[in-house]
Design a protein around this motif. Structure first.
Motif, PDB file in Angstrom:
ATOM      1  N   ILE A  24       0.841  -1.199   0.000  1.00 39.50           N
ATOM      2  CA  ILE A  24       0.000   0.000   0.000  1.00 39.50           C
ATOM      3  C   ILE A  24       0.876   1.249   0.000  1.00 39.50           C
ATOM      4  N   GLY A  25       1.970   1.204   0.760  1.00 41.12           N
ATOM      5  CA  GLY A  25       2.877   2.345   0.836  1.00 41.12           C
ATOM      6  C   GLY A  25       3.850   2.449  -0.319  1.00 41.12           C
ATOM      7  N   ALA A  26       3.792   1.515  -1.262  1.00 43.03           N
ATOM      8  CA  ALA A  26       4.662   1.481  -2.448  1.00 43.03           C
ATOM      9  C   ALA A  26       6.130   1.330  -2.068  1.00 43.03           C
ATOM     10  N   ILE A  27       6.382   0.667  -0.945  1.00 40.57           N
ATOM     11  CA  ILE A  27       7.756   0.328  -0.562  1.00 40.57           C
ATOM     12  C   ILE A  27       8.178  -0.925  -1.332  1.00 40.57           C
ATOM     13  N   GLU A  28       7.217  -1.821  -1.547  1.00 37.91           N
ATOM     14  CA  GLU A  28       7.428  -3.008  -2.370  1.00 37.91           C
ATOM     15  C   GLU A  28       6.497  -2.921  -3.576  1.00 37.91           C
ATOM     16  N   ARG A  29       6.870  -3.578  -4.647  1.00 37.33           N
ATOM     17  CA  ARG A  29       6.073  -3.583  -5.877  1.00 37.33           C
ATOM     18  C   ARG A  29       5.169  -4.806  -5.917  1.00 37.33           C
ATOM     19  N   LEU A  30       4.000  -4.615  -6.483  1.00 38.73           N
ATOM     20  CA  LEU A  30       3.065  -5.716  -6.692  1.00 38.73           C
ATOM     21  C   LEU A  30       3.599  -6.691  -7.740  1.00 38.73           C
ATOM     22  N   ASP A  31       3.341  -7.975  -7.543  1.00 42.04           N
ATOM     23  CA  ASP A  31       3.632  -8.927  -8.616  1.00 42.04           C
ATOM     24  C   ASP A  31       2.340  -9.507  -9.187  1.00 42.04           C
ATOM     25  N   ALA A  32       1.211  -9.183  -8.559  1.00 48.32           N
ATOM     26  CA  ALA A  32      -0.099  -9.588  -9.063  1.00 48.32           C
ATOM     27  C   ALA A  32      -1.153  -8.710  -8.402  1.00 48.32           C
ATOM     28  N   GLY A  33      -2.311  -8.622  -9.021  1.00 46.63           N
ATOM     29  CA  GLY A  33      -3.403  -7.862  -8.436  1.00 46.63           C
ATOM     30  C   GLY A  33      -3.224  -6.368  -8.610  1.00 46.63           C
ATOM     31  N   SER A  34      -4.005  -5.605  -7.846  1.00 48.97           N
ATOM     32  CA  SER A  34      -3.916  -4.154  -7.934  1.00 48.97           C
ATOM     33  C   SER A  34      -4.261  -3.530  -6.583  1.00 48.97           C
ATOM     34  N   ILE A  35      -3.734  -2.339  -6.377  1.00 48.75           N
ATOM     35  CA  ILE A  35      -4.049  -1.550  -5.192  1.00 48.75           C
ATOM     36  C   ILE A  35      -4.448  -0.170  -5.677  1.00 48.75           C
ATOM     37  N   VAL A  36      -5.629   0.257  -5.266  1.00 48.34           N
ATOM     38  CA  VAL A  36      -6.145   1.555  -5.658  1.00 48.34           C
ATOM     39  C   VAL A  36      -6.232   2.425  -4.416  1.00 48.34           C
ATOM     40  N   VAL A  37      -5.581   3.582  -4.467  1.00 49.87           N
ATOM     41  CA  VAL A  37      -5.595   4.533  -3.366  1.00 49.87           C
ATOM     42  C   VAL A  37      -6.036   5.879  -3.917  1.00 49.87           C
ATOM     43  N   GLY A  38      -7.109   6.403  -3.348  1.00 59.48           N
ATOM     44  CA  GLY A  38      -7.608   7.691  -3.813  1.00 59.48           C
ATOM     45  C   GLY A  38      -7.978   7.695  -5.281  1.00 59.48           C
ATOM     46  N   GLY A  39      -8.463   6.566  -5.778  1.00 55.84           N
ATOM     47  CA  GLY A  39      -8.872   6.454  -7.174  1.00 55.84           C
ATOM     48  C   GLY A  39      -7.741   6.164  -8.148  1.00 55.84           C
ATOM     49  N   ARG A  40      -6.494   6.037  -7.645  1.00 62.95           N
ATOM     50  CA  ARG A  40      -5.345   5.766  -8.523  1.00 62.95           C
ATOM     51  C   ARG A  40      -4.811   4.367  -8.261  1.00 62.95           C
ATOM     52  N   GLU A  41      -4.607   3.631  -9.337  1.00 66.47           N
ATOM     53  CA  GLU A  41      -4.003   2.295  -9.222  1.00 66.47           C
ATOM     54  C   GLU A  41      -2.498   2.518  -9.106  1.00 66.47           C
ATOM     55  N   ILE A  42      -1.926   2.170  -7.948  1.00 63.80           N
ATOM     56  CA  ILE A  42      -0.532   2.534  -7.697  1.00 63.80           C
ATOM     57  C   ILE A  42       0.471   1.554  -8.300  1.00 63.80           C
ATOM     58  N   GLY A  43       0.028   0.371  -8.665  1.00 62.91           N
ATOM     59  CA  GLY A  43       0.942  -0.614  -9.239  1.00 62.91           C
ATOM     60  C   GLY A  43       1.526  -0.209 -10.577  1.00 62.91           C
ATOM     61  N   GLY A  44       0.822   0.620 -11.317  1.00 63.80           N
ATOM     62  CA  GLY A  44       1.283   1.012 -12.639  1.00 63.80           C
ATOM     63  C   GLY A  44       1.939   2.379 -12.700  1.00 63.80           C
ATOM     64  N   LEU A  45       2.213   2.976 -11.562  1.00 66.04           N
ATOM     65  CA  LEU A  45       2.816   4.309 -11.556  1.00 66.04           C
ATOM     66  C   LEU A  45       4.281   4.248 -11.965  1.00 66.04           C
ATOM     67  N   SER A  46       4.723   5.290 -12.649  1.00 63.71           N
ATOM     68  CA  SER A  46       6.141   5.403 -13.026  1.00 63.71           C
ATOM     69  C   SER A  46       6.972   5.706 -11.775  1.00 63.71           C
ATOM     70  N   GLY A  47       8.275   5.652 -11.936  1.00 66.98           N
ATOM     71  CA  GLY A  47       9.159   5.933 -10.810  1.00 66.98           C
ATOM     72  C   GLY A  47       8.923   7.295 -10.196  1.00 66.98           C
ATOM     73  N   LYS A  48       8.761   8.316 -11.044  1.00 67.06           N
ATOM     74  CA  LYS A  48       8.522   9.678 -10.570  1.00 67.06           C
ATOM     75  C   LYS A  48       7.158   9.773  -9.886  1.00 67.06           C
ATOM     76  N   GLU A  49       6.151   9.124 -10.471  1.00 66.92           N
ATOM     77  CA  GLU A  49       4.812   9.126  -9.876  1.00 66.92           C
ATOM     78  C   GLU A  49       4.803   8.392  -8.536  1.00 66.92           C
ATOM     79  N   LEU A  50       5.565   7.297  -8.447  1.00 67.58           N
ATOM     80  CA  LEU A  50       5.656   6.561  -7.184  1.00 67.58           C
ATOM     81  C   LEU A  50       6.302   7.418  -6.103  1.00 67.58           C
ATOM     82  N   ALA A  51       7.339   8.147  -6.449  1.00 71.76           N
ATOM     83  CA  ALA A  51       7.999   9.018  -5.480  1.00 71.76           C
ATOM     84  C   ALA A  51       7.022  10.070  -4.966  1.00 71.76           C
ATOM     85  N   ALA A  52       6.229  10.646  -5.873  1.00 72.69           N
ATOM     86  CA  ALA A  52       5.228  11.641  -5.461  1.00 72.69           C
ATOM     87  C   ALA A  52       4.155  10.994  -4.588  1.00 72.69           C
ATOM     88  N   TYR A  53       3.722   9.788  -4.948  1.00 72.42           N
ATOM     89  CA  TYR A  53       2.725   9.077  -4.148  1.00 72.42           C
ATOM     90  C   TYR A  53       3.252   8.802  -2.739  1.00 72.42           C
TER      91      TYR A  53
END
Length: 191
Positions: A24-53
């Motif tokens: 959920i905190g994007a410290i580890e990456r998903l290998d399956a499934g999805s996590i949606v926080v605030g309407g955004r699926e965080i598994g597909g975020l780019s490196g820059k987007e993950l840092a902002a998240y």
């Protein structure tokens, strides 16, 4: 989980509570499934987007992870040090230390603080960006019952006073009962 609520993640050791928090905190990456926080699926975020998240998530680690050579004040400031902020970093850190009852210990090193005080510094550090999401991994696990109860009060006051969503991994049934909801994990599966 609804925004502004508290949820306890429960289950035996090894059930996946910490891993779920890390995902959920994007410290580890998903290998399956999805996590949606605030309407955004965080598994597909780019490196820059993950840092902002990650800057919108406060994380309270079980073992505090305070930097031993830094004072309590500097430990609170550390996560925002490399970034421009709309607030005075030192002032915000002092306000947060005051919030957790440690303003008078701002100059103390972690080795000069009790376990409960270190946990309070870790909570202040997690709040420095005023995150809408606070993740706490066994926040009372290394504390005596009285100190643990005050930490629970503090975490739940963040939900009530700041509208933060609080997700807590815990073995403590008293903490789980005080949350708005509870999710039980076993062997990495929600049961």
């Amino acid at each position: 989980m609804e925004r502004g609520t508290s949820v306890a993640l429960t289950g035996p050791s090894g059930s996946g509570k910490s891993t779920l928090l890390h995902l959920i905190g994007a410290i580890e990456r998903l290998d399956a499934g999805s996590i949606v926080v605030g309407g955004r699926e965080i598994g597909g975020l780019s490196g820059k987007e993950l840092a902002a998240y990650r800057r919108t998530v406060g994380f309270v680690f079980q073992r505090f992870h305070l930097l031993p050579a830094l004072t309590a004040l500097d430990n609170v400031i550390a996560p925002v040090l490399p970034f421009r902020t709309a607030f005075d970093k030192r002032q915000r850190a002092l306000e947060l230390l005051d919030l957790v009852g440690l303003k008078d210990r701002a100059g103390a090193l972690p080795s000069q603080l009790s376990g409960g005080q270190q946990q309070r510094v870790a909570i202040a550090r997690a709040l420095v960006n005023d995150p809408p999401l606070l993740l706490a991994d066994e926040p009372t696990g290394n504390l005596d019952s009285r100190t643990g109860e005050s930490i629970v009060d503090l975490l739940l006051s963040l939900r009530d006073d700041r509208g933060a969503t609080v997700v807590v991994a815990t073995h403590d049934p008293g903490l789980a009962e005080r949350c708005d909801g509870s999710l039980r994990l076993r062997d990495g599966v929600l049961v």
